[in-house]
Design an enzyme around this catalytic site. Sequence first.
Site, mmCIF file in Angstrom:
data_model
loop_
_atom_site.group_PDB
_atom_site.id
_atom_site.type_symbol
_atom_site.label_atom_id
_atom_site.label_comp_id
_atom_site.label_asym_id
_atom_site.label_seq_id
_atom_site.Cartn_x
_atom_site.Cartn_y
_atom_site.Cartn_z
ATOM 1 N N ARG A 34 0.839 -1.197 0.000
ATOM 2 C CA ARG A 34 0.000 0.000 0.000
ATOM 3 C C ARG A 34 0.875 1.249 0.000
ATOM 4 O O ARG A 34 1.771 1.384 0.832
ATOM 5 C CB ARG A 34 -0.897 -0.013 1.247
ATOM 6 C CG ARG A 34 -1.644 1.293 1.520
ATOM 7 C CD ARG A 34 -2.480 1.152 2.778
ATOM 8 N NE ARG A 34 -3.100 2.406 3.194
ATOM 9 C CZ ARG A 34 -2.755 3.106 4.266
ATOM 10 N NH1 ARG A 34 -1.751 2.697 5.045
ATOM 11 N NH2 ARG A 34 -3.383 4.221 4.571
ATOM 12 N N ARG A 75 -9.521 18.353 9.355
ATOM 13 C CA ARG A 75 -8.552 18.451 10.447
ATOM 14 C C ARG A 75 -8.523 19.852 11.033
ATOM 15 O O ARG A 75 -8.910 20.823 10.385
ATOM 16 C CB ARG A 75 -7.139 18.131 9.928
ATOM 17 C CG ARG A 75 -6.997 16.712 9.435
ATOM 18 C CD ARG A 75 -5.608 16.446 8.927
ATOM 19 N NE ARG A 75 -5.554 15.127 8.316
ATOM 20 C CZ ARG A 75 -4.661 14.742 7.434
ATOM 21 N NH1 ARG A 75 -3.730 15.591 7.044
ATOM 22 N NH2 ARG A 75 -4.673 13.534 6.939
ATOM 23 N N LYS A 223 -13.134 2.515 0.908
ATOM 24 C CA LYS A 223 -12.792 2.449 2.340
ATOM 25 C C LYS A 223 -14.041 2.853 3.139
ATOM 26 O O LYS A 223 -14.482 3.996 3.053
ATOM 27 C CB LYS A 223 -11.619 3.380 2.646
ATOM 28 C CG LYS A 223 -10.321 2.932 1.976
ATOM 29 C CD LYS A 223 -9.253 3.994 2.063
ATOM 30 C CE LYS A 223 -8.759 4.203 3.477
ATOM 31 N NZ LYS A 223 -7.666 5.208 3.517
ATOM 32 N N THR A 281 -6.622 -1.440 10.064
ATOM 33 C CA THR A 281 -6.494 -0.520 11.202
ATOM 34 C C THR A 281 -6.160 -1.228 12.516
ATOM 35 O O THR A 281 -6.951 -2.017 13.029
ATOM 36 C CB THR A 281 -7.750 0.363 11.428
ATOM 37 O OG1 THR A 281 -8.291 0.769 10.179
ATOM 38 C CG2 THR A 281 -7.385 1.595 12.229
#
Length: 476
Positions: A34, A75, A223, A281
């Site tokens: 990845r 963020r 995802k 994760t």
Amino acid sequence: MPQRATKIVATLGPASSDPALLEEMIRHGVNVVRLNFSHGKAQDHIDRANLVRQAAQRAGREVGIMADLQGPKIRVGKFAEGKVMLENGAPFVLDAERTEPGDINGVGLDYKELPRDVKAGDLLLLNDGLIVLTVERVVGPAVHTTVKVGGELSNNKGINKMGGGLTAPALTAKDMDDIRTAMSFKADYVAVSFPKTATDMELARQLCNVACSDGHRPGLIAKIERAEAIPELENILRVSDGIMVARGDLAVEVGNAAVPALQKRMIRLAREMDKVVITATQMMESMILAPVPTRAEVSDVANAVLDGTDAVMLSAETAAGKYPLETVMEMAKICEAAEKAHHHDIESDFTGKTFGRIDQSIAMGALFTAHHLGAKAIVALTESGSTALWMSRHDVKMPIYALTPKLATQRKLTLYRNVRPLLMDTSADRDTALADAEKHLKKRGIVQTGDVYAITCGEPMGSPGGTNMLKICKVG
């Protein structure tokens, strides 16, 4: 060739960029690498892709490359001191127009739409849910909050909203540029961050198709990390090639307790819809710093394998951890042990089932027959990889070898559970192709004299989706 069915996806980063180390990681079990597009520039990713291809060549194993798009940057901005300590009950302002560095009273936002997306009473979760803010009121560009759960908040930490509802689009201008970069080195898979609907995935596919003029078509992985994606799961799966159970952001939005059941549901649904699924994760998180995993991590990986995931993924463990190679080796061991212990009644997979396509019926027939004959292997001569994909949705205790003349197909097949993809030029003559396949398998020690195997192919040879023949062979 290892007999492990579950594939390992490893993230490339500073800890794993040494060519010799990467080669060892591939030898010891990495099937797909990845590339995280949240870090680095376009040329960095092109260089890393070349690094992966060279390491795979030296290791004598083909690996897939997954380009993982960053998605929207939801963020906070930066702090004057790099971080602040937020106390429970204190006021804190998230200001979309603030340009000066943040302090104990408030901070700017990378995500300028936040004031439009929230209202009084909403809960905002920062830094993967470690910090919780309650929205008191929104005044213009400023979101006034009270700290419900305090702690250290540092630069650029992520923001989630409990229950979802942030309107940021899944594909940003940066993602569109990154798709062009990924297509320049023919990434085998593109992972799309934060899709909410099937439309997000359809747009990503169009962008990939436009960016690649020579017909290269990557697999698209959605995802699943937003609350809104859960009710849309079937629609998203229908237009994707697979999903990633991205448990980090998803857990923050839906709550930790909901994730294990969602993970099982997602894996089951993906397999039922003939799609691939990656579980990701914090799978081996402690191995970022420790040479062995915790018992809980071992159980976590094993349970994903027992549920039928195609692949398990390593993130910071291999990108920035102290023990990238050891982590891969440990993960491979856990997968193998879980697979050995798993007993599945394949008969139940065929009860009451009908197959509308000839090629799918042939694939299922091969599984059923090979299982009852106790065959050594199942072999598919395949152009597109579809036959091998259908076979891999069922848990048989024998390896599936996909022989393909196309390098892009071989690389895509590296993600499919229990499929060992091999490159082989296929003759246009059926009998020659079948004889060549047996020679190929014998040369690699996969079958020996006296072994029985099932093989599928299509007539005329070389037309994708044309599998219409099953033959049971005994090696002479």
